[in-house]
Design a protein around this motif. Sequence first.
Motif, PDB file in Angstrom:
ATOM      1  N   LYS A   7      31.168 -30.256 -13.369  1.00 60.57           N
ATOM      2  CA  LYS A   7      29.610 -31.051 -14.223  1.00 60.57           C
ATOM      3  C   LYS A   7      29.097 -29.426 -15.528  1.00 60.57           C
ATOM      4  O   LYS A   7      29.107 -28.533 -15.457  1.00 60.57           O
ATOM      5  CB  LYS A   7      28.638 -30.861 -13.439  1.00 60.57           C
ATOM      6  N   ILE A   8      29.687 -30.116 -15.934  1.00 64.43           N
ATOM      7  CA  ILE A   8      28.896 -29.190 -18.112  1.00 64.43           C
ATOM      8  C   ILE A   8      27.732 -30.206 -18.089  1.00 64.43           C
ATOM      9  O   ILE A   8      27.075 -31.573 -18.137  1.00 64.43           O
ATOM     10  CB  ILE A   8      30.059 -29.447 -18.698  1.00 64.43           C
ATOM     11  N   LEU A   9      26.920 -29.925 -18.030  1.00 63.79           N
ATOM     12  CA  LEU A   9      25.384 -29.198 -19.417  1.00 63.79           C
ATOM     13  C   LEU A   9      25.356 -28.883 -20.345  1.00 63.79           C
ATOM     14  O   LEU A   9      25.938 -28.126 -20.781  1.00 63.79           O
ATOM     15  CB  LEU A   9      24.006 -29.165 -18.853  1.00 63.79           C
ATOM     16  N   LEU A  10      25.413 -30.059 -21.595  1.00 62.32           N
ATOM     17  CA  LEU A  10      26.012 -29.820 -23.283  1.00 62.32           C
ATOM     18  C   LEU A  10      24.437 -29.758 -23.404  1.00 62.32           C
ATOM     19  O   LEU A  10      24.270 -30.688 -23.418  1.00 62.32           O
ATOM     20  CB  LEU A  10      26.673 -30.349 -23.680  1.00 62.32           C
ATOM     21  N   LEU A  61      28.190 -25.557 -15.215  1.00 59.89           N
ATOM     22  CA  LEU A  61      27.989 -24.232 -16.499  1.00 59.89           C
ATOM     23  C   LEU A  61      27.544 -25.128 -17.729  1.00 59.89           C
ATOM     24  O   LEU A  61      27.894 -26.388 -17.937  1.00 59.89           O
ATOM     25  CB  LEU A  61      29.934 -24.904 -16.966  1.00 59.89           C
ATOM     26  N   VAL A  62      27.153 -24.340 -18.012  1.00 64.04           N
ATOM     27  CA  VAL A  62      26.283 -25.012 -19.133  1.00 64.04           C
ATOM     28  C   VAL A  62      26.411 -24.190 -20.908  1.00 64.04           C
ATOM     29  O   VAL A  62      26.740 -23.208 -20.794  1.00 64.04           O
ATOM     30  CB  VAL A  62      24.483 -24.491 -18.830  1.00 64.04           C
ATOM     31  N   LEU A  63      26.536 -25.450 -21.419  1.00 58.54           N
ATOM     32  CA  LEU A  63      27.168 -24.884 -23.223  1.00 58.54           C
ATOM     33  C   LEU A  63      25.921 -24.577 -23.451  1.00 58.54           C
ATOM     34  O   LEU A  63      25.367 -26.417 -23.966  1.00 58.54           O
ATOM     35  CB  LEU A  63      28.211 -26.005 -23.416  1.00 58.54           C
ATOM     36  N   LEU A  64      25.240 -23.893 -24.189  1.00 57.95           N
ATOM     37  CA  LEU A  64      23.905 -23.989 -24.503  1.00 57.95           C
ATOM     38  C   LEU A  64      23.705 -23.440 -25.889  1.00 57.95           C
ATOM     39  O   LEU A  64      23.848 -22.073 -26.228  1.00 57.95           O
ATOM     40  CB  LEU A  64      23.105 -22.623 -23.546  1.00 57.95           C
ATOM     41  N   ASP A  65      23.217 -24.793 -27.123  1.00 59.99           N
ATOM     42  CA  ASP A  65      22.544 -24.026 -28.142  1.00 59.99           C
ATOM     43  C   ASP A  65      20.904 -23.216 -28.775  1.00 59.99           C
ATOM     44  O   ASP A  65      21.409 -23.160 -26.765  1.00 59.99           O
ATOM     45  CB  ASP A  65      22.889 -25.278 -28.904  1.00 59.99           C
ATOM     46  N   LEU A  66      21.565 -22.485 -29.508  1.00 58.13           N
ATOM     47  CA  LEU A  66      19.642 -21.615 -29.648  1.00 58.13           C
ATOM     48  C   LEU A  66      18.836 -22.846 -29.718  1.00 58.13           C
ATOM     49  O   LEU A  66      17.627 -22.497 -30.093  1.00 58.13           O
ATOM     50  CB  LEU A  66      20.593 -20.380 -29.944  1.00 58.13           C
ATOM     51  N   LYS A  67      19.349 -22.705 -30.857  1.00 57.37           N
ATOM     52  CA  LYS A  67      17.543 -23.681 -31.714  1.00 57.37           C
ATOM     53  C   LYS A  67      17.887 -24.918 -31.824  1.00 57.37           C
ATOM     54  O   LYS A  67      18.964 -25.932 -32.092  1.00 57.37           O
ATOM     55  CB  LYS A  67      18.791 -23.609 -33.578  1.00 57.37           C
ATOM     56  N   ILE A  89      24.881 -20.058 -12.285  1.00 49.85           N
ATOM     57  CA  ILE A  89      25.046 -20.808 -13.072  1.00 49.85           C
ATOM     58  C   ILE A  89      26.205 -20.595 -14.513  1.00 49.85           C
ATOM     59  O   ILE A  89      24.544 -19.925 -15.191  1.00 49.85           O
ATOM     60  CB  ILE A  89      24.189 -22.139 -13.329  1.00 49.85           C
ATOM     61  N   PRO A  90      27.218 -20.248 -14.984  1.00 53.34           N
ATOM     62  CA  PRO A  90      27.326 -19.858 -16.172  1.00 53.34           C
ATOM     63  C   PRO A  90      26.598 -20.433 -16.949  1.00 53.34           C
ATOM     64  O   PRO A  90      27.193 -21.644 -17.014  1.00 53.34           O
ATOM     65  CB  PRO A  90      29.209 -20.237 -15.227  1.00 53.34           C
ATOM     66  N   VAL A  91      26.382 -19.998 -18.018  1.00 49.15           N
ATOM     67  CA  VAL A  91      25.575 -19.999 -19.193  1.00 49.15           C
ATOM     68  C   VAL A  91      26.345 -19.578 -20.453  1.00 49.15           C
ATOM     69  O   VAL A  91      26.944 -18.149 -20.411  1.00 49.15           O
ATOM     70  CB  VAL A  91      24.760 -19.669 -19.665  1.00 49.15           C
ATOM     71  N   VAL A  92      27.245 -20.207 -21.198  1.00 46.63           N
ATOM     72  CA  VAL A  92      27.747 -20.519 -22.673  1.00 46.63           C
ATOM     73  C   VAL A  92      27.087 -20.729 -23.946  1.00 46.63           C
ATOM     74  O   VAL A  92      27.166 -21.993 -23.470  1.00 46.63           O
ATOM     75  CB  VAL A  92      29.503 -20.792 -22.706  1.00 46.63           C
ATOM     76  N   GLU A 108      21.282  -9.375 -23.530  1.00 51.48           N
ATOM     77  CA  GLU A 108      20.028  -9.257 -22.754  1.00 51.48           C
ATOM     78  C   GLU A 108      19.507 -10.335 -21.523  1.00 51.48           C
ATOM     79  O   GLU A 108      19.377  -8.946 -20.384  1.00 51.48           O
ATOM     80  CB  GLU A 108      19.290  -8.371 -23.438  1.00 51.48           C
ATOM     81  N   LEU A 109      19.557 -11.002 -21.707  1.00 50.55           N
ATOM     82  CA  LEU A 109      19.298 -11.902 -21.006  1.00 50.55           C
ATOM     83  C   LEU A 109      20.271 -12.104 -19.714  1.00 50.55           C
ATOM     84  O   LEU A 109      19.748 -13.159 -19.007  1.00 50.55           O
ATOM     85  CB  LEU A 109      18.189 -13.109 -21.749  1.00 50.55           C
ATOM     86  N   GLY A 110      21.361 -12.035 -19.693  1.00 53.64           N
ATOM     87  CA  GLY A 110      22.415 -12.711 -18.905  1.00 53.64           C
ATOM     88  C   GLY A 110      23.249 -13.839 -19.777  1.00 53.64           C
ATOM     89  O   GLY A 110      24.001 -13.990 -18.335  1.00 53.64           O
ATOM     90  N   VAL A 111      23.310 -13.719 -20.550  1.00 53.39           N
ATOM     91  CA  VAL A 111      24.267 -14.829 -20.818  1.00 53.39           C
ATOM     92  C   VAL A 111      25.881 -14.286 -20.199  1.00 53.39           C
ATOM     93  O   VAL A 111      25.811 -13.407 -19.884  1.00 53.39           O
ATOM     94  CB  VAL A 111      24.405 -15.185 -22.727  1.00 53.39           C
ATOM     95  N   ASN A 112      26.252 -15.133 -20.033  1.00 57.02           N
ATOM     96  CA  ASN A 112      28.059 -14.891 -19.718  1.00 57.02           C
ATOM     97  C   ASN A 112      29.138 -14.850 -20.786  1.00 57.02           C
ATOM     98  O   ASN A 112      30.193 -14.248 -20.165  1.00 57.02           O
ATOM     99  CB  ASN A 112      28.483 -16.040 -18.727  1.00 57.02           C
ATOM    100  N   SER A 113      28.562 -15.966 -21.619  1.00 58.21           N
ATOM    101  CA  SER A 113      29.900 -15.358 -23.077  1.00 58.21           C
ATOM    102  C   SER A 113      29.083 -16.023 -24.162  1.00 58.21           C
ATOM    103  O   SER A 113      27.789 -16.926 -23.803  1.00 58.21           O
ATOM    104  CB  SER A 113      31.192 -16.047 -22.266  1.00 58.21           C
ATOM    105  N   TYR A 114      29.090 -15.415 -25.275  1.00 54.19           N
ATOM    106  CA  TYR A 114      29.014 -15.999 -26.874  1.00 54.19           C
ATOM    107  C   TYR A 114      29.627 -16.199 -28.178  1.00 54.19           C
ATOM    108  O   TYR A 114      30.084 -14.983 -27.670  1.00 54.19           O
ATOM    109  CB  TYR A 114      27.878 -15.068 -26.464  1.00 54.19           C
TER     110      TYR A 114
END
Length: 145
Positions: A7-10, A61-67, A89-92, A108-114
């Motif tokens: 399950k992916i949260l975009l 898995l969370v695919l996270l935009d910043l803005k 939960i892995p956050v990219v 610094e906040l713990g993201v799994n990938s950028y």
Amino acid sequence: MEPRDVKILLVEDNPDDVELTLKAFEKHKLTNQIIVARDGEEALDILFQRDEERPGWRPDLVLLDLKLPKVDGLEVLRQVKNDSRTKVIPVVILTSSKEENDLAKGYELGVNSYLRKPVNFEKFSEVVMQLGLYWLLLNEPPPKK
């Protein structure tokens, strides 16, 4: 190797980027349950199960935009990684931001990938394919509680 049912949260407010991401997953046959949150507040509601439309739904898995509107991506990341219910939960981070501060703060906040989003669809599609292959096929997820 068969993909797991992931399950992916975009979390993305740009409709064009949402469409590109979904098309890229479809193109590479990485069909999973994908839910789109259009702002940080909606993402937090889904992640902390305050979303009445999806009771009990939690992403793998969370695919996270910043803005993002309402609550920015770094604040979403901070809340996710500081809560015992969601911290595994892995956050990219998948963003077009080129700010070094965003990169440093994310880790610094713990993201799994950028990952920075390429502008070109073919390159973007390749990034999504690689991301999907790793997180959906190769990576061993934490055990479900």
